[in-house]
Scaffold this motif. Structure first.
Motif, PDB file in Angstrom:
ATOM      1  N   ALA A  71     -13.302   0.019  -5.669  1.00  0.00           N
ATOM      2  CA  ALA A  71     -13.884   1.337  -5.906  1.00  0.00           C
ATOM      3  C   ALA A  71     -13.261   2.347  -4.955  1.00  0.00           C
ATOM      4  O   ALA A  71     -12.587   1.972  -3.982  1.00  0.00           O
ATOM      5  CB  ALA A  71     -15.392   1.283  -5.690  1.00  0.00           C
ATOM      6  N   GLU A  72     -13.494   3.605  -5.238  1.00  0.00           N
ATOM      7  CA  GLU A  72     -13.022   4.659  -4.345  1.00  0.00           C
ATOM      8  C   GLU A  72     -13.615   4.417  -2.957  1.00  0.00           C
ATOM      9  O   GLU A  72     -14.779   4.058  -2.817  1.00  0.00           O
ATOM     10  CB  GLU A  72     -13.412   6.020  -4.900  1.00  0.00           C
ATOM     11  CG  GLU A  72     -12.661   6.327  -6.180  1.00  0.00           C
ATOM     12  CD  GLU A  72     -13.086   7.622  -6.858  1.00  0.00           C
ATOM     13  OE1 GLU A  72     -13.880   8.391  -6.277  1.00  0.00           O
ATOM     14  OE2 GLU A  72     -12.615   7.865  -7.977  1.00  0.00           O
ATOM     15  N   GLY A  73     -12.795   4.578  -1.941  1.00  0.00           N
ATOM     16  CA  GLY A  73     -13.210   4.330  -0.565  1.00  0.00           C
ATOM     17  C   GLY A  73     -12.886   2.929  -0.071  1.00  0.00           C
ATOM     18  O   GLY A  73     -12.974   2.653   1.119  1.00  0.00           O
ATOM     19  N   ALA A  74     -12.475   2.043  -0.980  1.00  0.00           N
ATOM     20  CA  ALA A  74     -12.172   0.661  -0.598  1.00  0.00           C
ATOM     21  C   ALA A  74     -10.891   0.599   0.226  1.00  0.00           C
ATOM     22  O   ALA A  74      -9.884   1.220  -0.111  1.00  0.00           O
ATOM     23  CB  ALA A  74     -12.022  -0.221  -1.833  1.00  0.00           C
ATOM     24  N   LYS A  75     -10.925  -0.169   1.301  1.00  0.00           N
ATOM     25  CA  LYS A  75      -9.729  -0.457   2.105  1.00  0.00           C
ATOM     26  C   LYS A  75      -9.019  -1.616   1.416  1.00  0.00           C
ATOM     27  O   LYS A  75      -9.651  -2.623   1.083  1.00  0.00           O
ATOM     28  CB  LYS A  75     -10.115  -0.855   3.529  1.00  0.00           C
ATOM     29  CG  LYS A  75     -10.951   0.171   4.247  1.00  0.00           C
ATOM     30  CD  LYS A  75     -10.094   1.061   5.076  1.00  0.00           C
ATOM     31  CE  LYS A  75     -10.994   1.963   5.917  1.00  0.00           C
ATOM     32  NZ  LYS A  75     -10.555   3.318   5.922  1.00  0.00           N
ATOM     33  N   VAL A  76      -7.710  -1.461   1.189  1.00  0.00           N
ATOM     34  CA  VAL A  76      -6.966  -2.462   0.445  1.00  0.00           C
ATOM     35  C   VAL A  76      -5.644  -2.791   1.116  1.00  0.00           C
ATOM     36  O   VAL A  76      -5.144  -2.026   1.951  1.00  0.00           O
ATOM     37  CB  VAL A  76      -6.683  -1.981  -1.004  1.00  0.00           C
ATOM     38  CG1 VAL A  76      -7.959  -1.852  -1.806  1.00  0.00           C
ATOM     39  CG2 VAL A  76      -5.899  -0.677  -1.018  1.00  0.00           C
ATOM     40  N   VAL A  77      -5.103  -3.939   0.765  1.00  0.00           N
ATOM     41  CA  VAL A  77      -3.711  -4.279   1.047  1.00  0.00           C
ATOM     42  C   VAL A  77      -3.071  -4.431  -0.319  1.00  0.00           C
ATOM     43  O   VAL A  77      -3.669  -4.970  -1.252  1.00  0.00           O
ATOM     44  CB  VAL A  77      -3.550  -5.552   1.919  1.00  0.00           C
ATOM     45  CG1 VAL A  77      -4.017  -5.300   3.326  1.00  0.00           C
ATOM     46  CG2 VAL A  77      -4.263  -6.733   1.329  1.00  0.00           C
ATOM     47  N   PHE A  78      -1.840  -3.915  -0.451  1.00  0.00           N
ATOM     48  CA  PHE A  78      -1.231  -3.887  -1.766  1.00  0.00           C
ATOM     49  C   PHE A  78       0.290  -3.897  -1.671  1.00  0.00           C
ATOM     50  O   PHE A  78       0.869  -3.673  -0.617  1.00  0.00           O
ATOM     51  CB  PHE A  78      -1.695  -2.646  -2.540  1.00  0.00           C
ATOM     52  CG  PHE A  78      -1.176  -1.341  -1.994  1.00  0.00           C
ATOM     53  CD1 PHE A  78      -0.128  -0.691  -2.618  1.00  0.00           C
ATOM     54  CD2 PHE A  78      -1.734  -0.769  -0.861  1.00  0.00           C
ATOM     55  CE1 PHE A  78       0.370   0.510  -2.118  1.00  0.00           C
ATOM     56  CE2 PHE A  78      -1.255   0.431  -0.358  1.00  0.00           C
ATOM     57  CZ  PHE A  78      -0.197   1.076  -0.987  1.00  0.00           C
ATOM     58  N   VAL A  79       0.898  -4.163  -2.812  1.00  0.00           N
ATOM     59  CA  VAL A  79       2.349  -4.076  -2.964  1.00  0.00           C
ATOM     60  C   VAL A  79       2.601  -3.070  -4.069  1.00  0.00           C
ATOM     61  O   VAL A  79       1.961  -3.121  -5.124  1.00  0.00           O
ATOM     62  CB  VAL A  79       2.970  -5.435  -3.347  1.00  0.00           C
ATOM     63  CG1 VAL A  79       4.454  -5.283  -3.640  1.00  0.00           C
ATOM     64  CG2 VAL A  79       2.747  -6.459  -2.255  1.00  0.00           C
ATOM     65  N   ALA A  80       3.513  -2.152  -3.820  1.00  0.00           N
ATOM     66  CA  ALA A  80       3.921  -1.194  -4.847  1.00  0.00           C
ATOM     67  C   ALA A  80       5.425  -1.326  -5.044  1.00  0.00           C
ATOM     68  O   ALA A  80       6.162  -1.630  -4.113  1.00  0.00           O
ATOM     69  CB  ALA A  80       3.563   0.223  -4.426  1.00  0.00           C
ATOM     70  N   ASP A  81       5.863  -1.098  -6.266  1.00  0.00           N
ATOM     71  CA  ASP A  81       7.281  -1.165  -6.582  1.00  0.00           C
ATOM     72  C   ASP A  81       7.550  -0.247  -7.762  1.00  0.00           C
ATOM     73  O   ASP A  81       6.621   0.248  -8.408  1.00  0.00           O
ATOM     74  CB  ASP A  81       7.672  -2.614  -6.922  1.00  0.00           C
ATOM     75  CG  ASP A  81       9.149  -2.890  -6.718  1.00  0.00           C
ATOM     76  OD1 ASP A  81       9.882  -1.994  -6.260  1.00  0.00           O
ATOM     77  OD2 ASP A  81       9.577  -4.016  -7.015  1.00  0.00           O
ATOM     78  N   GLU A  91       0.389  -5.728  -6.826  1.00  0.00           N
ATOM     79  CA  GLU A  91      -0.611  -6.647  -6.251  1.00  0.00           C
ATOM     80  C   GLU A  91      -1.575  -5.788  -5.451  1.00  0.00           C
ATOM     81  O   GLU A  91      -1.146  -4.844  -4.776  1.00  0.00           O
ATOM     82  CB  GLU A  91       0.025  -7.641  -5.286  1.00  0.00           C
ATOM     83  CG  GLU A  91       0.976  -8.626  -5.891  1.00  0.00           C
ATOM     84  CD  GLU A  91       1.579  -9.524  -4.815  1.00  0.00           C
ATOM     85  OE1 GLU A  91       0.826 -10.019  -3.945  1.00  0.00           O
ATOM     86  OE2 GLU A  91       2.811  -9.691  -4.841  1.00  0.00           O
ATOM     87  N   ILE A  92      -2.861  -6.135  -5.467  1.00  0.00           N
ATOM     88  CA  ILE A  92      -3.828  -5.410  -4.658  1.00  0.00           C
ATOM     89  C   ILE A  92      -5.051  -6.279  -4.412  1.00  0.00           C
ATOM     90  O   ILE A  92      -5.497  -7.006  -5.305  1.00  0.00           O
ATOM     91  CB  ILE A  92      -4.235  -4.069  -5.320  1.00  0.00           C
ATOM     92  CG1 ILE A  92      -5.059  -3.199  -4.375  1.00  0.00           C
ATOM     93  CG2 ILE A  92      -4.938  -4.301  -6.650  1.00  0.00           C
ATOM     94  CD1 ILE A  92      -5.197  -1.752  -4.809  1.00  0.00           C
ATOM     95  N   THR A  93      -5.551  -6.247  -3.180  1.00  0.00           N
ATOM     96  CA  THR A  93      -6.783  -6.952  -2.829  1.00  0.00           C
ATOM     97  C   THR A  93      -7.537  -6.119  -1.798  1.00  0.00           C
ATOM     98  O   THR A  93      -6.943  -5.344  -1.054  1.00  0.00           O
ATOM     99  CB  THR A  93      -6.519  -8.349  -2.216  1.00  0.00           C
ATOM    100  OG1 THR A  93      -5.682  -8.199  -1.068  1.00  0.00           O
ATOM    101  CG2 THR A  93      -5.857  -9.270  -3.206  1.00  0.00           C
ATOM    102  N   ALA A  94      -8.847  -6.294  -1.778  1.00  0.00           N
ATOM    103  CA  ALA A  94      -9.675  -5.622  -0.777  1.00  0.00           C
ATOM    104  C   ALA A  94      -9.389  -6.233   0.588  1.00  0.00           C
ATOM    105  O   ALA A  94      -9.117  -7.429   0.694  1.00  0.00           O
ATOM    106  CB  ALA A  94     -11.147  -5.757  -1.120  1.00  0.00           C
ATOM    107  N   GLU A  95      -9.434  -5.411   1.615  1.00  0.00           N
ATOM    108  CA  GLU A  95      -9.192  -5.897   2.985  1.00  0.00           C
ATOM    109  C   GLU A  95     -10.391  -6.634   3.497  1.00  0.00           C
ATOM    110  O   GLU A  95     -11.515  -6.355   3.187  1.00  0.00           O
ATOM    111  CB  GLU A  95      -8.910  -4.708   3.907  1.00  0.00           C
ATOM    112  CG  GLU A  95      -7.512  -4.670   4.350  1.00  0.00           C
ATOM    113  CD  GLU A  95      -7.251  -3.566   5.393  1.00  0.00           C
ATOM    114  OE1 GLU A  95      -8.122  -2.744   5.704  1.00  0.00           O
ATOM    115  OE2 GLU A  95      -6.150  -3.551   5.875  1.00  0.00           O
TER     116      GLU A  95
END
Length: 95
Positions: A71-81, A91-95
């Motif tokens: 959701a908006e406000g979520a801290k995430v780790v992700f890969v963008a390309d 790829e994206i997951t919540a921290e």
């Protein structure tokens, strides 16, 4: 037979190490907006090493189902390309 197993094991370890080195680096960020109609997500993120981009807030495309549970406000780790010319979260997951 023992030598064959040793050779196969070494080959597997080498291949695994090579794949790990080729993995895209994860970036950290905060989701500021999710547009489900157009499948776009805005992320205020740190540097994107693989894209040679500094920290900033930007919009990315995403695939179906990737934002489930986020959701908006979520801290995430992700890969963008770049996928077909579009900056895309792959790829994206919540921290």
């Amino acid at each position: 037979m023992k030598n064959l197993i040793t050779v196969l094991a070494l080959g597997l370890m080498t291949a695994t190490a090579a794949l790990a080195q080729d993995a895209m680096p994860m970036s950290q960020g905060t989701i500021t907006k999710i547009d489900t109609k157009w499948k776009k997500v805005t992320i205020d993120h740190g540097p994107l090493e693989n894209l040679d981009m500094p920290a900033m807030k930007m919009v990315f495309a995403y695939e179906d189902g990737m934002m489930e549970g986020l959701a908006e406000g979520a801290k995430v780790v992700f890969v963008a390309d770049r996928v077909n010319g579009k900056l895309t979260v792959t790829e994206i997951t919540a921290e």
